[in-house]
Design a protein around this motif. Structure first.
Motif, mmCIF file in Angstrom:
data_model
loop_
_atom_site.group_PDB
_atom_site.id
_atom_site.type_symbol
_atom_site.label_atom_id
_atom_site.label_comp_id
_atom_site.label_asym_id
_atom_site.label_seq_id
_atom_site.Cartn_x
_atom_site.Cartn_y
_atom_site.Cartn_z
ATOM 1 N N TYR A 157 59.140 83.164 -44.624
ATOM 2 C CA TYR A 157 58.832 82.245 -44.116
ATOM 3 C C TYR A 157 58.652 80.508 -44.520
ATOM 4 O O TYR A 157 58.463 79.500 -44.003
ATOM 5 C CB TYR A 157 58.194 82.657 -42.671
ATOM 6 N N ARG A 176 60.983 79.056 -46.324
ATOM 7 C CA ARG A 176 62.212 78.231 -45.453
ATOM 8 C C ARG A 176 62.393 76.706 -45.476
ATOM 9 O O ARG A 176 62.184 75.697 -45.684
ATOM 10 C CB ARG A 176 61.089 77.982 -44.297
ATOM 11 N N SER A 232 71.600 77.024 -36.265
ATOM 12 C CA SER A 232 71.177 77.695 -37.087
ATOM 13 C C SER A 232 72.769 78.587 -37.723
ATOM 14 O O SER A 232 73.731 79.021 -36.519
ATOM 15 C CB SER A 232 70.437 78.593 -37.492
ATOM 16 N N LEU A 246 68.091 82.479 -42.869
ATOM 17 C CA LEU A 246 67.363 81.008 -43.104
ATOM 18 C C LEU A 246 68.298 79.842 -43.516
ATOM 19 O O LEU A 246 68.405 80.345 -45.294
ATOM 20 C CB LEU A 246 65.779 80.954 -43.167
#
Length: 182
Positions: free
Chosen positions: A106, A109, A117, A127
């Protein structure tokens, strides 16, 4: 008293998900080098090599690099990185590998352009986005993070993919790599 013992053990990280991966899989075995070669310019002298990518506490990483030859007129460098975060004992505290991988995932990102997405053909949701002009895609499986970066061309080289194209290429290569892991 027992509750305090269990609470303390939980606080110090002794309870939590177990590491699944002990070492990173070979990134050049996962990467579709033919597709990466097309992105890199498919010219003579194309460089394909594996390198160490370990940089974080509790992490061991490998990287497969496919790059256009020095002085190539066009093409982009493609990097596929596999990083395994292992649990580490630091005094009485245990740093959990899955939590470290989640945090890295995360924190790394990429910037989103606001579009929907990307989804892999098998339904996985990596991601994806851009980071400093590079197309970037990441996927986490337990304590393993797989990421693909497609870099902009060098100063003299012609861009064969725009920023959105680099991001889509990164997603496509990532989806292919993680689908072959199970």
């Amino acid at each position: 008293m027992a509750a305090a013992g269990f609470g303390g053990a939980y606080y110090f990280g002794w309870f939590g998900p177990e590491d699944v991966h002990a070492f990173p899989p070979g990134p050049c075995d996962l990467l579709d080098t033919d597709a990466a070669s097309e992105i890199a310019g498919n010219g003579e002298g194309l460089e394909v090599y594996e390198a160490d990518h370990s940089y974080a506490y509790g992490a061991e990483g490998l990287e497969c690099v496919v790059a256009p030859a020095y002085g190539a007129a066009s093409g982009h460098e493609v990097d596929l990185r596999t990083t395994v975060f292992t649990s580490q004992v630091n005094g009485i505290r245990k740093e959990n590998g899955v939590e470290a991988a989640t945090s890295y995932f995360y924190d790394s990102r990429p910037e989103s352009d606001g579009s929907e997405s990307a989804t892999c053909p098998d339904g996985r949701l990596p991601l994806s986005g851009t980071a400093n002009g590079s197309g970037h895609a990441l996927y986490r499986m337990d304590n393993l993070v797989v990421e693909v970066v497609v870099l902009p061309s060098g100063a003299e080289a012609e861009e064969t993919l725009d920023e959105a194209g680099r991001t889509q290429a990164a997603v496509d290569l990532l989806c292919d790599a993680v689908s072959g892991m199970e």
